[in-house]
Design a protein around this motif. Structure first.
Motif, PDB file in Angstrom:
ATOM      1  N   SER A  97     -15.140  39.674  12.241  1.00  0.00           N
ATOM      2  CA  SER A  97     -15.148  38.302  11.731  1.00  0.00           C
ATOM      3  C   SER A  97     -13.792  37.906  11.172  1.00  0.00           C
ATOM      4  O   SER A  97     -12.993  38.753  10.765  1.00  0.00           O
ATOM      5  N   HIS A  98     -13.544  36.621  11.170  1.00  0.00           N
ATOM      6  CA  HIS A  98     -12.451  36.058  10.371  1.00  0.00           C
ATOM      7  C   HIS A  98     -12.752  34.590  10.127  1.00  0.00           C
ATOM      8  O   HIS A  98     -13.367  33.918  10.947  1.00  0.00           O
ATOM      9  N   GLY A  99     -12.324  34.127   8.987  1.00  0.00           N
ATOM     10  CA  GLY A  99     -12.446  32.720   8.653  1.00  0.00           C
ATOM     11  C   GLY A  99     -11.084  32.152   8.340  1.00  0.00           C
ATOM     12  O   GLY A  99     -10.081  32.865   8.327  1.00  0.00           O
ATOM     13  N   GLY A 100     -11.067  30.879   8.107  1.00  0.00           N
ATOM     14  CA  GLY A 100      -9.812  30.239   7.753  1.00  0.00           C
ATOM     15  C   GLY A 100     -10.063  29.037   6.876  1.00  0.00           C
ATOM     16  O   GLY A 100     -11.133  28.427   6.922  1.00  0.00           O
ATOM     17  N   GLY A 101      -9.081  28.709   6.089  1.00  0.00           N
ATOM     18  CA  GLY A 101      -9.137  27.498   5.287  1.00  0.00           C
ATOM     19  C   GLY A 101      -7.732  26.955   5.144  1.00  0.00           C
ATOM     20  O   GLY A 101      -6.808  27.682   4.796  1.00  0.00           O
ATOM     21  N   ILE A 102      -7.569  25.718   5.480  1.00  0.00           N
ATOM     22  CA  ILE A 102      -6.298  25.036   5.308  1.00  0.00           C
ATOM     23  C   ILE A 102      -6.647  23.623   4.877  1.00  0.00           C
ATOM     24  O   ILE A 102      -7.743  23.142   5.185  1.00  0.00           O
ATOM     25  N   ASN A 103      -5.763  22.979   4.175  1.00  0.00           N
ATOM     26  CA  ASN A 103      -6.061  21.705   3.530  1.00  0.00           C
ATOM     27  C   ASN A 103      -6.979  20.821   4.368  1.00  0.00           C
ATOM     28  O   ASN A 103      -6.611  20.350   5.438  1.00  0.00           O
ATOM     29  N   GLY A 104      -8.209  20.625   3.883  1.00  0.00           N
ATOM     30  CA  GLY A 104      -9.169  19.753   4.546  1.00  0.00           C
ATOM     31  C   GLY A 104     -10.079  20.435   5.547  1.00  0.00           C
ATOM     32  O   GLY A 104     -10.997  19.792   6.065  1.00  0.00           O
ATOM     33  N   PHE A 105      -9.883  21.723   5.797  1.00  0.00           N
ATOM     34  CA  PHE A 105     -10.645  22.413   6.849  1.00  0.00           C
ATOM     35  C   PHE A 105     -11.094  23.791   6.386  1.00  0.00           C
ATOM     36  O   PHE A 105     -10.347  24.518   5.730  1.00  0.00           O
ATOM     37  N   LEU A 106     -12.313  24.170   6.785  1.00  0.00           N
ATOM     38  CA  LEU A 106     -12.838  25.514   6.579  1.00  0.00           C
ATOM     39  C   LEU A 106     -13.479  25.972   7.883  1.00  0.00           C
ATOM     40  O   LEU A 106     -14.203  25.193   8.532  1.00  0.00           O
ATOM     41  N   THR A 107     -13.237  27.211   8.277  1.00  0.00           N
ATOM     42  CA  THR A 107     -13.713  27.687   9.571  1.00  0.00           C
ATOM     43  C   THR A 107     -14.151  29.135   9.472  1.00  0.00           C
ATOM     44  O   THR A 107     -13.704  29.880   8.604  1.00  0.00           O
ATOM     45  N   ALA A 145     -17.479  22.748   2.732  1.00  0.00           N
ATOM     46  CA  ALA A 145     -18.465  23.341   3.632  1.00  0.00           C
ATOM     47  C   ALA A 145     -18.589  24.847   3.400  1.00  0.00           C
ATOM     48  O   ALA A 145     -17.599  25.572   3.502  1.00  0.00           O
ATOM     49  N   PRO A 146     -19.780  25.354   3.109  1.00  0.00           N
ATOM     50  CA  PRO A 146     -19.970  26.807   2.952  1.00  0.00           C
ATOM     51  C   PRO A 146     -20.119  27.473   4.308  1.00  0.00           C
ATOM     52  O   PRO A 146     -21.196  27.933   4.694  1.00  0.00           O
ATOM     53  N   VAL A 147     -19.027  27.539   5.057  1.00  0.00           N
ATOM     54  CA  VAL A 147     -19.093  27.935   6.463  1.00  0.00           C
ATOM     55  C   VAL A 147     -19.587  29.370   6.639  1.00  0.00           C
ATOM     56  O   VAL A 147     -20.308  29.665   7.595  1.00  0.00           O
ATOM     57  N   GLN A 148     -19.200  30.278   5.746  1.00  0.00           N
ATOM     58  CA  GLN A 148     -19.654  31.655   5.906  1.00  0.00           C
ATOM     59  C   GLN A 148     -21.158  31.753   5.700  1.00  0.00           C
ATOM     60  O   GLN A 148     -21.856  32.407   6.484  1.00  0.00           O
ATOM     61  N   ALA A 149     -21.659  31.104   4.665  1.00  0.00           N
ATOM     62  CA  ALA A 149     -23.104  31.123   4.431  1.00  0.00           C
ATOM     63  C   ALA A 149     -23.853  30.514   5.613  1.00  0.00           C
ATOM     64  O   ALA A 149     -24.888  31.038   6.042  1.00  0.00           O
ATOM     65  N   MET A 150     -23.341  29.425   6.153  1.00  0.00           N
ATOM     66  CA  MET A 150     -23.984  28.788   7.302  1.00  0.00           C
ATOM     67  C   MET A 150     -24.013  29.721   8.503  1.00  0.00           C
ATOM     68  O   MET A 150     -25.043  29.881   9.162  1.00  0.00           O
ATOM     69  N   ALA A 151     -22.860  30.352   8.787  1.00  0.00           N
ATOM     70  CA  ALA A 151     -22.796  31.237   9.949  1.00  0.00           C
ATOM     71  C   ALA A 151     -23.740  32.418   9.808  1.00  0.00           C
ATOM     72  O   ALA A 151     -24.416  32.814  10.775  1.00  0.00           O
ATOM     73  N   ARG A 152     -23.826  32.995   8.608  1.00  0.00           N
ATOM     74  CA  ARG A 152     -24.698  34.153   8.422  1.00  0.00           C
ATOM     75  C   ARG A 152     -26.173  33.749   8.454  1.00  0.00           C
ATOM     76  O   ARG A 152     -27.029  34.508   8.917  1.00  0.00           O
ATOM     77  N   GLU A 153     -26.503  32.563   7.962  1.00  0.00           N
ATOM     78  CA  GLU A 153     -27.894  32.092   8.034  1.00  0.00           C
ATOM     79  C   GLU A 153     -28.288  31.823   9.483  1.00  0.00           C
ATOM     80  O   GLU A 153     -29.421  32.103   9.895  1.00  0.00           O
ATOM     81  N   ILE A 154     -27.361  31.274  10.260  1.00  0.00           N
ATOM     82  CA  ILE A 154     -27.646  31.021  11.679  1.00  0.00           C
ATOM     83  C   ILE A 154     -27.863  32.344  12.411  1.00  0.00           C
ATOM     84  O   ILE A 154     -28.775  32.478  13.236  1.00  0.00           O
ATOM     85  N   ALA A 155     -27.018  33.343  12.111  1.00  0.00           N
ATOM     86  CA  ALA A 155     -27.210  34.657  12.732  1.00  0.00           C
ATOM     87  C   ALA A 155     -28.551  35.255  12.335  1.00  0.00           C
ATOM     88  O   ALA A 155     -29.226  35.890  13.159  1.00  0.00           O
ATOM     89  N   ALA A 156     -28.955  35.062  11.081  1.00  0.00           N
ATOM     90  CA  ALA A 156     -30.251  35.578  10.638  1.00  0.00           C
ATOM     91  C   ALA A 156     -31.392  34.956  11.440  1.00  0.00           C
ATOM     92  O   ALA A 156     -32.390  35.622  11.738  1.00  0.00           O
ATOM     93  N   LEU A 157     -31.262  33.681  11.789  1.00  0.00           N
ATOM     94  CA  LEU A 157     -32.261  33.052  12.659  1.00  0.00           C
ATOM     95  C   LEU A 157     -32.354  33.791  13.987  1.00  0.00           C
ATOM     96  O   LEU A 157     -33.446  34.062  14.500  1.00  0.00           O
ATOM     97  N   TRP A 158     -31.200  34.098  14.558  1.00  0.00           N
ATOM     98  CA  TRP A 158     -31.185  34.784  15.856  1.00  0.00           C
ATOM     99  C   TRP A 158     -31.811  36.173  15.755  1.00  0.00           C
ATOM    100  O   TRP A 158     -32.548  36.604  16.645  1.00  0.00           O
ATOM    101  N   PHE A 159     -31.515  36.857  14.629  1.00  0.00           N
ATOM    102  CA  PHE A 159     -32.034  38.206  14.442  1.00  0.00           C
ATOM    103  C   PHE A 159     -33.463  38.225  13.896  1.00  0.00           C
ATOM    104  O   PHE A 159     -33.991  39.298  13.602  1.00  0.00           O
ATOM    105  N   ARG A 160     -34.046  37.052  13.703  1.00  0.00           N
ATOM    106  CA  ARG A 160     -35.425  36.913  13.222  1.00  0.00           C
ATOM    107  C   ARG A 160     -35.591  37.524  11.832  1.00  0.00           C
ATOM    108  O   ARG A 160     -36.566  38.208  11.544  1.00  0.00           O
ATOM    109  N   ILE A 161     -34.606  37.258  10.969  1.00  0.00           N
ATOM    110  CA  ILE A 161     -34.684  37.694   9.574  1.00  0.00           C
ATOM    111  C   ILE A 161     -35.156  36.497   8.752  1.00  0.00           C
ATOM    112  O   ILE A 161     -34.413  35.525   8.607  1.00  0.00           O
TER     113      ILE A 161
END
Length: 465
Positions: A320-330, A351-367
């Motif tokens: 994984s990797h994320g990024g944040g620069i003025n006005g953007f989170l990824t 935007a809590p992008v990491q939390a969103m990404a991990r929650e979406i993955a949890a959906l896929w993994f049926r957690i």
């Protein structure tokens, strides 16, 4: 490009938000694929997961989830430009911040394959003016944030002055060249944007080309990544999103940053489709040899490889990797054993992008109830602690208790709020969310309380008020 220990999403990185999970030693579970009926309804459930973040005015951007290289969810939300009412689309180009680091790392590895450099070369070979204290700093230690060189984004005047100045890479390096090393090279870890600025200079010296041209000609063009490139704010770039921050309880245009400042540590833009194409090319051997790719994803001892965090989430291996620069989170999450990629690109700093990404993955993994994986350092939450005025005679008091905040409104019981990002905290029991309004240097000036479908702004008040 983190400029403080945990509020790292504010500028080009996810160092502290990702580090605790990236360093977890638990063994990943075997890959588990959902049954066909789950995949069929996945897009609907993923959309339902994202919508509350949109309704809370935390998120606008694009989300893509792919399995075995094929999108199973691809959707955009909110506005790319709020002044003109232009919506985001999956083709919108977002600044991606420190996701840039994996492009820089790949460039270094390609040049190593070509015999132009060795990963254990001292930095002095390519940057002769390196101070004597850097004698044992190698390209490998720069790639893994283990050089000990202080990051220029941690300088006290970074937000107020440095980020607004056009500077050459050598001028950026010089900002911390006279500072003592944080530790002996190879003996510690500290997320370091200066190190990746130096790696950009290495790319130029070894290739004989400007950094952005080498990446374009050696990586992006051959792979057909036409929506990825070095972000020049003065250029006319079709489909470029504008970035926004929270100020005085309202979304505002992000603070400006000079295009030269992020350089090889975080200057690129891309789209969800191009980042997926990049993953497919990287993992299929079209970018690097098997040997180089194994080196990129080998944990150097601190939960970090070359431009990637190496760890696990939901019991599954995660790169994984994320990024944040003025006005953007990824964030870009890849689960290699499951052939799953989750991308969240946002043009808001809330935007809590990491939390969103991990929650979406949890959906896929049926957690069904994945819980929070976000860990903030105590000093960041201590900074947020204090009193905020919701209305005359009605205060919201924040205090830190262990790994979370506790909020108490005048006349009400105290409630725990768990971190879901560097500036957002959620109480699922009360269906409430707190978003901190901060200055660029992280100092809180107020907060937004979202509860019962209503936003309430609360300025921070001093003890004497």
């Amino acid at each position: 490009m983190p400029a403080r220990p945990v509020t790292v999403l504010a500028l080009l990185g996810l160092a502290a938000l990702c580090a605790p999970e990236a360093r977890a030693q638990a063994q990943a579970q075997p890959a588990l694929q959902p049954p066909a009926q789950t995949r069929a309804g996945f897009a609907q459930r993923a959309d339902a997961l994202v919508k509350p973040y949109l309704d809370a005015k935390l998120f606008s951007g694009a989300v893509l989830v792919a399995h075995r290289g094929r999108p199973v969810f691809r959707r955009a939300y909110g506005l790319a430009n709020r002044e003109w009412g232009v919506p985001n689309t999956p083709e919108t180009r977002f600044r991606v911040g420190s996701i840039t680091k994996q492009f820089t790392a790949a460039a270094i590895l390609k040049l190593a394959e070509a015999g132009r450099l060795n990963l254990d070369d001292p930095i002095r070979r390519f940057y002769p003016q390196a101070p004597a204290a850097w004698e044992r700093v190698t390209l490998r230690t720069l790639l893994t944030h283990s050089s000990g060189i202080p990051s220029y984004t941690n300088l006290p005047d970074y937000y107020a002055r440095i980020q607004r100045l056009e500077m050459t890479p050598r001028e950026i390096v010089a900002l911390t060249a006279d500072k003592p090393l944080l530790f002996e090279p190879g003996k510690g870890f500290d997320y370091d944007n200066t190190g990746y600025i130096l790696l950009g200079l290495v790319v130029e010296a070894a290739s004989g080309q400007p950094y952005d041209r080498y990446l374009r000609e050696a990586i992006f063009d051959p792979l057909g990544l036409k929506d990825t490139g070095y972000d020049d704010a003065t250029a006319i770039l079709p489909r470029r999103a504008s970035g926004y921050r929270l100020g005085n309880g309202q979304l505002r245009n992000a603070m400006p940053i000079a295009s030269s400042i992020p350089y090889a540590a975080g200057a690129h833009y891309s789209t969800v489709d191009d980042l997926l194409a990049w993953d497919r090319a990287l993992f299929s051997g079209r970018v690097l040899s098997d040997l180089s790719r194994r080196a990129m994803f080998a944990d150097a001892g601190y939960g970090y490889g070359f431009g990637w965090y190496i760890g696990q989430s939901h019991g599954h291996r995660l790169w994984s990797h994320g990024g944040g620069i003025n006005g953007f989170l990824t964030i870009k999450d890849t689960y290699p054993d499951d052939e799953l990629t989750v991308l969240v690109l946002a043009n808001t700093e809330t935007a809590p992008v990491q939390a969103m990404a991990r929650e979406i993955a949890a959906l896929w993994f049926r957690i069904p109830d994945p819980g929070t994986e976000i860990v903030l350092e105590p000093e960041i939450m201590d900074r947020y602690a204090g009193r905020y005025r919701l209305a005359p005679g009605r205060l919201l008091t924040l205090a830190r208790e262990g790994d979370h905040l506790v909020a108490q409104i005048t006349g009400e019981a105290a409630l725990p709020f768990l971190p879901e990002g560097d500036r957002t905290f959620v109480s699922k029991a009360r269906n409430a969310r707190i978003t901190l309004d901060t200055e660029p240097d992280g100092r809180p000036t107020g907060l937004m309380l979202y509860r019962d479908g209503t936003d309430r702004a609360a300025p921070r008040i001093e003890v004497t008020q």
